[in-house]
Scaffold this active site. Structure first.
Site, PDB file in Angstrom:
ATOM      1  N   TYR A   1       0.845  -1.197   0.000  1.00  0.00           N
ATOM      2  CA  TYR A   1       0.000   0.000   0.000  1.00  0.00           C
ATOM      3  C   TYR A   1       0.884   1.253   0.000  1.00  0.00           C
ATOM      4  CZ  TYR A   1      -3.655   3.286   1.463  1.00  0.00           C
ATOM      5  OH  TYR A   1      -4.527   4.359   1.540  1.00  0.00           O
TER       6      TYR A   1
ATOM      7  N   LYS B   1       0.963   4.284  -2.863  1.00  0.00           N
ATOM      8  CA  LYS B   1       0.640   5.670  -2.536  1.00  0.00           C
ATOM      9  C   LYS B   1       1.868   6.586  -2.609  1.00  0.00           C
ATOM     10  CE  LYS B   1      -3.786   5.293  -1.878  1.00  0.00           C
ATOM     11  NZ  LYS B   1      -4.737   5.972  -2.789  1.00  0.00           N
TER      12      LYS B   1
END
Length: 268
Positions: free
Chosen positions: A145, A149
């Site tokens: 993740y 991002k």
């Protein structure tokens, strides 16, 4: 003149809250989602159009955007669609990892690229990309993740330099924890027994008590509206008290100092 915002991932959480807010502010809203036939709220609002769009389907997404731009103007593109993949790297399958990157990163890139010629010819337009506090700092069990991002943040900064000459803005919204169903329908993960103690420690941050202290999606939507309308060249908007505190700590301690502080919390 009435303006229009195009939103991905508008079926729930931050995407839906942002669609409602911009509609209330008098904007036209193109709210896209994978299953618009299931939406029961936004379809009742005037000046809101629901469209089917899956950001991982590049061909169909580009065709949909091309059709939209034949008949109407778009002033702001909000790249909001995404989800969290949480778990130790060893616990995640290759398919999970690839889908995380396809959705959170490549989805943003492909939607942005589809709108670029249109904005460039108009010499105006704004891209607003949703990242996360975890697009600014790393955290255990969030490595993939984080990767997606952090990449969106870097993509946005690099693109902002490219597009400044055409009067096009690129902005990043980096929320902290939000009181949405992100930890339910928008959170996926894996388990590995070798990391059970670490996962248990990290999970404390997802307790009902902690979530109750998170920022409401409507508050982050207000920051998105500010970014869309403030006419500033500002790149990053950190959203939420926890996000602001963590980012301030990163600047004060330096990234290495914050890394060591967080690392110490997870040495058993």
């Amino acid at each position: 003149m009435q303006k229009t915002i195009f939103i991905t991932g508008a079926s729930s959480g931050l995407g839906k809250a942002t669609a409602r807010l911009f509609q209330e502010k008098g904007w036209k809203v193109i709210a896209t989602m994978r299953r618009p036939e299931e939406e029961k709220e936004l379809n009742q609002l005037p000046n809101v159009a629901l469209l089917e769009l899956d950001v991982t389907d590049t061909v169909k997404s580009q065709a949909t955007i091309s059709e939209i731009l034949k008949s109407q103007t778009v002033d702001v593109v909000l790249n909001n669609a995404g989800y969290g993949l949480v778990g130790p790297l060893e616990s995640l399958t290759d398919e999970q990892i690839q889908m995380q990157i396809r959705t959170n990163l490549l989805g943003v890139i492909h939607i942005t690229k589809a709108f670029l010629p249109y904005f460039r010819e108009r010499k105006s337009g704004t891209f607003i990309n949703i990242t996360s506090t975890f697009g600014l700092l790393g955290y255990p069990t969030c490595s993939i993740y984080n990767a997606s991002k952090f990449a969106v943040d870097g993509f946005s900064e690099g693109l902002a330099y490219e597009l400044a000459q055409f009067g096009i803005n690129v902005k990043v919204i980096a929320p902290g924890g939000m009181q949405t169903n992100f930890t339910g329908r928008s959170l996926q993960g894996g388990m590995h027994e070798a990391y059970s103690q670490l996962v248990a420690k990290v999970s404390e941050g997802y307790s009902e008590e902690q979530i109750a202290n998170y920022t409401k999606a409507e508050e982050v939507a207000q920051i998105i509206y500010e970014a869309a309308t403030d006419e500033k060249s500002q790149l990053r908007y950190v959203a939420g008290k926890d996000a602001v505190a963590l980012y301030r700590e990163r600047l004060e301690l330096t990234p290495e100092g914050q890394f060591e502080k967080i690392r110490q919390q997870f040495i058993f």
